[in-house]
Design a protein around this motif. Structure first.
Motif, mmCIF file in Angstrom:
data_model
loop_
_atom_site.group_PDB
_atom_site.id
_atom_site.type_symbol
_atom_site.label_atom_id
_atom_site.label_comp_id
_atom_site.label_asym_id
_atom_site.label_seq_id
_atom_site.Cartn_x
_atom_site.Cartn_y
_atom_site.Cartn_z
ATOM 1 N N THR A 184 -46.267 -4.454 10.157
ATOM 2 C CA THR A 184 -47.006 -4.058 8.961
ATOM 3 C C THR A 184 -46.047 -3.643 7.855
ATOM 4 O O THR A 184 -44.862 -3.385 8.096
ATOM 5 C CB THR A 184 -47.957 -2.888 9.277
ATOM 6 O OG1 THR A 184 -47.186 -1.780 9.765
ATOM 7 C CG2 THR A 184 -48.978 -3.287 10.328
ATOM 8 N N ASN A 185 -46.582 -3.567 6.628
ATOM 9 C CA ASN A 185 -45.801 -3.120 5.460
ATOM 10 C C ASN A 185 -44.503 -3.913 5.309
ATOM 11 O O ASN A 185 -43.425 -3.351 5.150
ATOM 12 C CB ASN A 185 -45.496 -1.628 5.558
ATOM 13 C CG ASN A 185 -46.740 -0.773 5.524
ATOM 14 O OD1 ASN A 185 -47.637 -0.987 4.712
ATOM 15 N ND2 ASN A 185 -46.823 0.199 6.424
ATOM 16 N N VAL A 186 -44.637 -5.217 5.368
ATOM 17 C CA VAL A 186 -43.470 -6.101 5.270
ATOM 18 C C VAL A 186 -43.344 -6.622 3.844
ATOM 19 O O VAL A 186 -44.315 -7.086 3.245
ATOM 20 C CB VAL A 186 -43.579 -7.272 6.261
ATOM 21 C CG1 VAL A 186 -42.435 -8.257 6.071
ATOM 22 C CG2 VAL A 186 -43.596 -6.743 7.694
ATOM 23 N N ASP A 187 -42.136 -6.542 3.297
ATOM 24 C CA ASP A 187 -41.889 -6.957 1.916
ATOM 25 C C ASP A 187 -41.473 -8.418 1.820
ATOM 26 O O ASP A 187 -41.929 -9.152 0.955
ATOM 27 C CB ASP A 187 -40.799 -6.072 1.302
ATOM 28 C CG ASP A 187 -40.417 -6.512 -0.095
ATOM 29 O OD1 ASP A 187 -41.211 -6.303 -1.013
ATOM 30 O OD2 ASP A 187 -39.317 -7.089 -0.263
ATOM 31 N N SER A 188 -40.595 -8.857 2.702
ATOM 32 C CA SER A 188 -40.105 -10.237 2.665
ATOM 33 C C SER A 188 -39.591 -10.611 4.046
ATOM 34 O O SER A 188 -39.425 -9.757 4.923
ATOM 35 C CB SER A 188 -38.992 -10.407 1.616
ATOM 36 O OG SER A 188 -37.888 -9.556 1.903
ATOM 37 N N ASP A 203 -31.512 -20.220 11.404
ATOM 38 C CA ASP A 203 -31.610 -21.034 12.615
ATOM 39 C C ASP A 203 -32.950 -20.733 13.286
ATOM 40 O O ASP A 203 -33.981 -20.918 12.686
ATOM 41 C CB ASP A 203 -30.416 -20.773 13.529
ATOM 42 C CG ASP A 203 -29.113 -21.283 12.928
ATOM 43 O OD1 ASP A 203 -29.164 -22.246 12.144
ATOM 44 O OD2 ASP A 203 -28.060 -20.711 13.225
ATOM 45 N N ASP A 204 -32.960 -20.211 14.515
ATOM 46 C CA ASP A 204 -34.232 -19.966 15.192
ATOM 47 C C ASP A 204 -34.565 -18.479 15.269
ATOM 48 O O ASP A 204 -35.365 -18.060 16.105
ATOM 49 C CB ASP A 204 -34.223 -20.581 16.595
ATOM 50 C CG ASP A 204 -33.183 -19.918 17.498
ATOM 51 O OD1 ASP A 204 -32.273 -19.263 16.959
ATOM 52 O OD2 ASP A 204 -33.281 -20.065 18.726
ATOM 53 N N THR A 205 -33.966 -17.671 14.409
ATOM 54 C CA THR A 205 -34.166 -16.218 14.454
ATOM 55 C C THR A 205 -34.898 -15.745 13.210
ATOM 56 O O THR A 205 -34.542 -16.116 12.090
ATOM 57 C CB THR A 205 -32.822 -15.480 14.573
ATOM 58 O OG1 THR A 205 -32.132 -15.950 15.739
ATOM 59 C CG2 THR A 205 -33.037 -13.979 14.703
ATOM 60 N N LEU A 206 -35.911 -14.915 13.399
ATOM 61 C CA LEU A 206 -36.716 -14.387 12.305
ATOM 62 C C LEU A 206 -36.207 -13.005 11.921
ATOM 63 O O LEU A 206 -35.996 -12.140 12.771
ATOM 64 C CB LEU A 206 -38.181 -14.302 12.737
ATOM 65 C CG LEU A 206 -39.160 -13.636 11.767
ATOM 66 C CD1 LEU A 206 -39.260 -14.427 10.458
ATOM 67 C CD2 LEU A 206 -40.536 -13.498 12.423
ATOM 68 N N PHE A 207 -36.008 -12.792 10.621
ATOM 69 C CA PHE A 207 -35.640 -11.501 10.062
ATOM 70 C C PHE A 207 -36.719 -11.085 9.067
ATOM 71 O O PHE A 207 -37.325 -11.939 8.418
ATOM 72 C CB PHE A 207 -34.291 -11.573 9.340
ATOM 73 C CG PHE A 207 -33.129 -11.959 10.217
ATOM 74 C CD1 PHE A 207 -32.267 -11.001 10.730
ATOM 75 C CD2 PHE A 207 -32.887 -13.293 10.528
ATOM 76 C CE1 PHE A 207 -31.192 -11.353 11.535
ATOM 77 C CE2 PHE A 207 -31.815 -13.662 11.331
ATOM 78 C CZ PHE A 207 -30.969 -12.694 11.837
ATOM 79 N N TYR A 208 -36.937 -9.792 8.917
ATOM 80 C CA TYR A 208 -37.881 -9.336 7.901
ATOM 81 C C TYR A 208 -37.504 -7.944 7.408
ATOM 82 O O TYR A 208 -36.727 -7.218 8.048
ATOM 83 C CB TYR A 208 -39.314 -9.354 8.428
ATOM 84 C CG TYR A 208 -39.622 -8.397 9.559
ATOM 85 C CD1 TYR A 208 -40.095 -7.103 9.299
ATOM 86 C CD2 TYR A 208 -39.469 -8.792 10.892
ATOM 87 C CE1 TYR A 208 -40.395 -6.239 10.338
ATOM 88 C CE2 TYR A 208 -39.765 -7.932 11.927
ATOM 89 C CZ TYR A 208 -40.223 -6.650 11.655
ATOM 90 O OH TYR A 208 -40.518 -5.788 12.674
ATOM 91 N N VAL A 209 -38.064 -7.582 6.253
ATOM 92 C CA VAL A 209 -37.807 -6.283 5.624
ATOM 93 C C VAL A 209 -39.091 -5.475 5.666
ATOM 94 O O VAL A 209 -40.137 -5.926 5.182
ATOM 95 C CB VAL A 209 -37.331 -6.446 4.167
ATOM 96 C CG1 VAL A 209 -37.158 -5.080 3.517
ATOM 97 C CG2 VAL A 209 -36.031 -7.239 4.114
ATOM 98 N N LYS A 210 -39.012 -4.295 6.230
ATOM 99 C CA LYS A 210 -40.171 -3.409 6.370
ATOM 100 C C LYS A 210 -39.974 -2.172 5.503
ATOM 101 O O LYS A 210 -38.898 -1.566 5.492
ATOM 102 C CB LYS A 210 -40.327 -3.000 7.837
ATOM 103 C CG LYS A 210 -41.507 -2.054 8.113
ATOM 104 C CD LYS A 210 -41.571 -1.715 9.597
ATOM 105 C CE LYS A 210 -42.664 -0.695 9.918
ATOM 106 N NZ LYS A 210 -44.008 -1.246 9.695
#
Length: 587
Positions: free
Chosen positions: A299-303, A308-315
C-alpha cells in the motif's frame, strides 16, 4: 542419442565448469548479460569485446566467424540490437533428453537462454555458466522450440506460472518487458516489440510492422501501451485491455473495482498502480497476463520499476520514501530510505529519481546519492516527468514544454527542441508527444505531426456553459477522452482531471441531469477587479467564470478560457460563500 549441441570446448576448463554450485536463480539476472553483451559487441563490431565474450567458448562449427555472422544476421532480421529479446528457459520446461545431455556436458549449474528470430519458431540457444565469479557463454546452437521444449511447444510470451507458485517466481519470460517505465509515467503513448510499433493519438490505437502502413486496432482514449511480440496491452476506460496486432482479437482482461493508473507488463505478469477510488491510497498490484490472480503487493506506493526479473517499488511511510525489493519468494526487502524518491527508474545498479525539481541518481544500496541535473529546475508535474531510455534521461524544464536530454552519467544537458503537452514517450530516441492544437490533441513525432484521422469531433461547443455541461456528462460516462480534451489547459499540478471526473460524476448523480445543475455564469462587471486583472495577465480577456451552487454555503468555481470558437477549463475550486463574496465578486 542425437547430438543436440555442437560444442568444441577447451578441455582444461572442464573441472571449473562442473564444479560450480547450483546458483541458477540468483545468477540469471547476470547470466543473461553475457548473451546481451555478445550481441552488443557484434552489433558494434567491437573485436576486443567479442574476443572477451568468447574467452571460454570453443569454435562454432569450426569457425567463430560463422557464429559472429549468424548473430549479425539475427540482429538485422529482428530490426536492430535494441529489438532483440532474450528469453530464459528453465529446465522444467525443457525436453528431459536435452537437459540430460547438457548436464553431462556442463554439470547441473548451466543456464539456457534463447533468441527467437523467425515466425517458424527458429531459435538460437545459448548455454551460460559462471566461471571465475563471472558469467560466460560456453556453447551455442541454432535449433527450434520443438527440439527444446518438453511436450507441445508454447509461445515464449504465452507461458503461465502455476497459480499456486509465488507471484515473483522466475519464469521463462523473465526478461520480456512491455515498455520503459519512464514512458509509462508519461502515459505510455508509444512502444515497440520486435518489428511491431504501436502508438496512440487521443482517439485511436495504431499498429505498424517494419515501418509499413499503420492500422487502427482500437478506438478511445488509450494510454499505458505495453507490447510483447505481436500483442499489445493497454489502459482504456480504467480497464486493462489486450489486442493482437491487427485488432481482430481484443478483450478487456481486467475490469474490476481497482482503477489502474500505471501498468507494466514484464514476464508473464502485469504490475500496476491503482486505487479503489480517487480518494483512496495508491497501491501496487500484480496479476497474470490473462487478468487472473490479483495480488496486492503493498500500500501507499509512489512508483515502481523492474530490473531484469526483479521488482522494486517506493513506499511512502513515516514521512519518508523507502525503496523495497521483492524477492523470488515474495519476501519484501527494504533497501534504503530518503526524504523523497519520486518517479523511480533503474538501470543496472543505479536508481534514477526526482526529489522536488531535482533529477538525481543513487546506487541500489543507497550510497553515492547525487544530483544529475546540475541545479536545473526539472519539470515533474506539468508537461512531463523524466524518462530514462538508453544512455540518456529525457526531461522538460519547469514551465517549459520542450525536451532536453542528459547523459545518465551526468554532464551538460542537450536541448532537443521537441514539444509535449503532457503525454509523451521516447522510442528509438524519437519523441512521441500529444500536442494540443485547435481543440484537439495531435500526435507528433519529433517535429513532424503524424497524419492520422481523428474522426468526427464530438466536443465542439458554442459557449462556456455548454462546455462545462459536456465535462459533467463525460465525467459521469467515464469518457476520459472528452474530459482530457476539454481540460487540456489545466496547468496547476494540484488540479487533477481524474479527481475532477470523480467529483463531477458524483455531483451529477446527485442532481439527476445537467439541466438540473444550478450553474450560473458570473457577469464580467461583477468579478473582483483585482482578480480579473490577474486572470487577464495569465490567460487573457477571453474567459468565463461559472459557479455551481452545491448548497447555500458552498459552490464550485470554474474558470474557462476561450480558444478560437471553443472554451476549455483552466481552473476550478471548491469555495464557501463567504470567501467567494470576499475574493471573487463585488456582490
Amino acid at each position: 542419442m542425437r547430438k543436440i549441441w555442437w560444442v568444441v570446448f577447451i578441455t582444461c576448463l572442464g573441472v571449473l565448469l562442473t564444479g560450480c554450485g547450483d546458483e541458477e536463480k540468483e545468477g540469471n539476472n547476470k547470466a543473461v548479460n553475457a548473451v546481451i553483451d555478445f550481441y552488443e559487441a557484434v552489433d558494434e563490431n567491437d573485436q576486443d569485446k567479442i574476443e572477451d565474450n568468447l574467452k571460454y567458448f570453443g569454435e562454432y562449427n569450426g569457425d567463430n566467424d560463422a557464429l559472429i555472422q549468424d548473430v549479425s544476421d539475427q540482429i538485422e532480421e529482428l530490426g536492430g540490437f535494441l529489438q532483440v529479446t532474450y528469453v530464459h528457459l528453465t529446465k522444467d520446461l525443457m525436453e528431459p533428453d536435452v537437459v540430460k545431455e547438457l548436464d553431462e556436458e556442463f554439470g547441473d549449474s548451466w543456464s539456457f537462454f534463447y533468441v527467437e528470430y523467425s515466425e517458424e519458431s527458429n531459435i538460437f540457444g545459448w548455454i551460460v555458466k559462471e566461471i571465475d565469479e563471472k558469467y560466460h557463454i560456453v556453447s551455442a546452437q541454432g535449433s527450434t522450440l520443438d527440439d527444446v521444449l518438453e511436450g507441445t511447444p508454447v509461445s515464449s510470451t504465452e507461458g503461465k506460472a502455476d497459480s499456486n507458485e509465488n507471484m515473483m517466481e522466475d519464469t521463462n519470460l523473465a526478461f520480456v518487458q512491455g515498455n520503459v517505465i519512464g514512458n509509462l509515467y508519461n502515459s505510455g503513448i508509444a512502444t515497440i516489440a520486435e518489428n511491431y510499433r504501436y502508438y496512440a493519438d487521443s482517439e485511436h490505437l495504431y499498429a505498424s510492422i517494419d515501418g509499413g502502413e499503420s492500422t487502427i486496432i482500437d478506438t478511445g482514449f488509450i494510454t499505458q501501451l505495453n507490447a510483447v511480440e505481436d500483442y499489445i496491452y493497454y489502459l482504456k476506460d480504467y480497464q486493462i485491455w489486450k489486442s493482437n496486432f491487427n485488432g481482430q482479437e481484443k478483450e478487456a482482461i481486467y475490469r474490476d473495482h481497482i482503477q489502474p493508473s500505471i501498468l507494466l507488463v514484464y514476464g508473464d505478469k502485469i504490475v500496476f498502480l491503482g486505487s479503489e477510488d480517487i480518494n483512496a491510497s495508491t497501491n501496487l498490484y500484480m496479476i497474470d497476463r490473462d487478468g487472473d490472480t490479483l495480488q496486492q503487493i503493498d500500500t501507499n506506493v509512489d512508483s515502481f520499476a523492474v530490473q531484469d526479473d526483479t521488482l522494486f517499488y517506493v513506499k511512502n511511510e513515516s514521512e519518508q520514501d523507502t525503496v523495497y525489493r521483492v524477492k523470488a519468494d515474495d519476501e519484501k526487502e527494504a533497501l534504503f530510505r530518503l526524504d523523497e524518491i519520486s518517479y523511480m527508474q533503474i538501470d543496472g545498479e543505479t536508481i534514477y529519481y526526482t526529489a522536488g525539481n531535482s533529477l538525481r541518481k543513487v546506487n541500489l544500496d543507497g550510497s553515492d546519492d547525487q544530483e544529475l541535473s546540475l541545479g536545473l529546475m526539472v519539470d515533474v508535474h506539468g508537461y512531463s516527468t523524466p524518462i530514462l531510455n538508453g544512455d540518456y534521461v529525457y526531461f522538460t524544464m519547469q514551465a517549459d514544454r520542450f525536451f532536453y536530454r542528459i547523459s545518465k552519467e551526468g554532464g551538460q544537458p542537450e536541448y532537443m527542441g521537441y514539444p509535449t503537452d503532457g503525454y509523451s514517450s521516447i522510442v528509438d530516441d524519437n519523441v512521441y508527444a500529444w500536442i494540443f492544437q485547435e481543440g484537439n490533441f495531435h500526435l507528433q513525432v519529433n517535429d513532424n505531426q503524424v497524419d492520422v484521422s481523428h474522426g468526427n469531433d464530438t466536443t465542439e461547443v458554442n459557449g462556456a456553459l455548454d462546455t462545462l455541461k459536456k465535462i459533467y456528462e463525460a465525467s459521469l460516462q467515464s469518457d476520459q477522452a472528452t474530459v482530457s480534451r476539454l481540460t487540456a489547459l489545466l496547468e496547476d499540478e494540484d488540479l487533477s482531471e481524474y479527481a475532477l471526473m470523480d467529483w463531477l460524476s458524483e455531483r451529477l448523480l446527485a442532481v439527476g441531469d445537467t439541466d438540473a445543475l444550478p450553474l450560473e455564469e458570473i457577469k464580467p462587471e461583477d468579478i473582483n477587479p483585482e482578480l480579473h486583472q490577474n486572470i487577464v495577465n495569465d490567460i487573457g480577456e477571453n474567459y468565463s467564470m461559472i459557479i455551481d451552487r452545491e448548497d447555500e454555503d458552498y459552490m464550485i468555481v470554474f474558470i474557462l478560457q476561450r480558444v478560437n470558437n471553443d472554451y476549455y477549463l483552466v481552473w476550478y475550486e471548491d469555495e464557501n460563500m463567504e470567501e467567494f463574496k470576499g475574493s471573487y465578486v463585488t456582490w
